[in-house]
Design a protein around this motif. Structure first.
Motif, PDB file in Angstrom:
ATOM      1  N   ASP A   1      35.511  21.218  43.908  1.00 15.76           N
ATOM      2  CA  ASP A   1      34.781  22.143  43.036  1.00 15.76           C
ATOM      3  C   ASP A   1      34.888  21.739  41.574  1.00 15.76           C
ATOM      4  O   ASP A   1      34.036  22.083  40.764  1.00 15.76           O
ATOM      5  N   LEU A   2      35.934  21.039  41.245  1.00 17.08           N
ATOM      6  CA  LEU A   2      36.149  20.640  39.852  1.00 17.08           C
ATOM      7  C   LEU A   2      35.738  19.196  39.593  1.00 17.08           C
ATOM      8  O   LEU A   2      35.467  18.821  38.460  1.00 17.08           O
TER       9      LEU A   2
ATOM     10  N   ASP B   1      33.042  17.576  40.969  1.00 11.37           N
ATOM     11  CA  ASP B   1      31.587  17.473  40.894  1.00 11.37           C
ATOM     12  C   ASP B   1      31.094  18.289  39.700  1.00 11.37           C
ATOM     13  O   ASP B   1      31.409  19.478  39.577  1.00 11.37           O
ATOM     14  N   ARG B   2      30.341  17.681  38.813  1.00  9.95           N
ATOM     15  CA  ARG B   2      29.923  18.322  37.564  1.00  9.95           C
ATOM     16  C   ARG B   2      29.177  19.637  37.795  1.00  9.95           C
ATOM     17  O   ARG B   2      29.459  20.647  37.153  1.00  9.95           O
ATOM     18  N   GLU B   3      28.217  19.645  38.706  1.00 13.85           N
ATOM     19  CA  GLU B   3      27.436  20.857  38.952  1.00 13.85           C
ATOM     20  C   GLU B   3      28.322  21.977  39.508  1.00 13.85           C
ATOM     21  O   GLU B   3      28.226  23.129  39.089  1.00 13.85           O
ATOM     22  N   ARG B   4      29.182  21.627  40.447  1.00 16.31           N
ATOM     23  CA  ARG B   4      30.083  22.630  41.025  1.00 16.31           C
ATOM     24  C   ARG B   4      31.087  23.116  39.982  1.00 16.31           C
ATOM     25  O   ARG B   4      31.430  24.299  39.939  1.00 16.31           O
ATOM     26  N   TYR B   5      31.562  22.208  39.134  1.00 14.50           N
ATOM     27  CA  TYR B   5      32.480  22.585  38.063  1.00 14.50           C
ATOM     28  C   TYR B   5      31.820  23.594  37.122  1.00 14.50           C
ATOM     29  O   TYR B   5      32.411  24.618  36.772  1.00 14.50           O
ATOM     30  N   LEU B   6      30.597  23.306  36.718  1.00 16.55           N
ATOM     31  CA  LEU B   6      29.890  24.203  35.794  1.00 16.55           C
ATOM     32  C   LEU B   6      29.655  25.569  36.424  1.00 16.55           C
ATOM     33  O   LEU B   6      29.760  26.602  35.752  1.00 16.55           O
ATOM     34  N   ASN B   7      29.363  25.605  37.718  1.00 14.09           N
ATOM     35  CA  ASN B   7      29.187  26.863  38.413  1.00 14.09           C
ATOM     36  C   ASN B   7      30.505  27.650  38.452  1.00 14.09           C
ATOM     37  O   ASN B   7      30.533  28.855  38.180  1.00 14.09           O
TER      38      ASN B   7
ATOM     39  N   ARG C   1      33.032  27.328  36.419  1.00 15.99           N
ATOM     40  CA  ARG C   1      33.327  27.721  35.034  1.00 15.99           C
ATOM     41  C   ARG C   1      32.528  28.961  34.644  1.00 15.99           C
ATOM     42  O   ARG C   1      33.069  29.912  34.073  1.00 15.99           O
ATOM     43  N   SER C   2      31.252  28.963  34.965  1.00 15.32           N
ATOM     44  CA  SER C   2      30.403  30.121  34.647  1.00 15.32           C
ATOM     45  C   SER C   2      30.897  31.374  35.359  1.00 15.32           C
ATOM     46  O   SER C   2      30.901  32.468  34.788  1.00 15.32           O
ATOM     47  N   THR C   3      31.299  31.211  36.600  1.00 18.44           N
ATOM     48  CA  THR C   3      31.812  32.353  37.363  1.00 18.44           C
ATOM     49  C   THR C   3      33.075  32.914  36.711  1.00 18.44           C
ATOM     50  O   THR C   3      33.195  34.125  36.521  1.00 18.44           O
TER      51      THR C   3
END
Length: 145
Positions: free
Chosen positions: A123-124, A126-132, A134-136
């Motif tokens: 989750d951390l 992968d950039r897209e999963r990280y950003l998701n 982080r937003s959460t």
């Protein structure tokens, strides 16, 4: 950079966001399940940090807690900690239910909400999963949870 105790204390005193890691030895009865009194005390202290009761400065607090495997072992009636990963994961899956429920109850008694976010390295990484993720987390903090 090495900091002395006074510098660390000063940094913590002015911090607006804290991440608190509570290890399993601090929330379990010597590995025999959850320690309700200890979790109640951690919850009281976390609520005090959120409210800023020590210095009047409210903080955002993220808590990371262990203890799911010990609670799962208790619920499953296991007396010896397993070594196989699938058994550890099974115990954690069973115990996570009780751990989350205990924190939810104790934190609510102290006037603050809680949420559970389970993250893996993937989750951390992968950039897209990280950003998701982080937003959460930022959304939860913004909601006061």
């Amino acid at each position: 950079m090495n900091m002395n105790a006074n510098q660390v204390s000063d940094v913590l005193r002015h911090a607006r966001r804290l991440v608190v890691k509570v290890g399993s030895s601090l929330v379990t009865n010597e590995g025999r399940g959850l320690d309700e009194v200890a979790i109640g005390e951690w919850s009281r202290q976390l609520a005090a940090l959120v409210r800023g009761s020590a210095d009047g400065v409210p903080r955002e607090v993220i808590m990371v807690s262990s203890g799911a495997i010990a609670e799962g072992m208790k619920r499953l009636g296991w007396t010896i900690r397993p070594k196989e990963i699938h058994e550890l994961q099974a115990a954690a899956a069973v115990g996570q239910m009780g751990l989350a429920q205990m924190y939810e109850t104790k934190l609510r008694q102290n006037g603050i909400g809680s949420a559970q976010v389970l993250l893996t390295h993937a989750d951390l990484a992968d950039r897209e999963r990280y950003l998701n993720a982080r937003s959460t987390l930022l959304t939860l903090l913004g909601l006061g949870v």
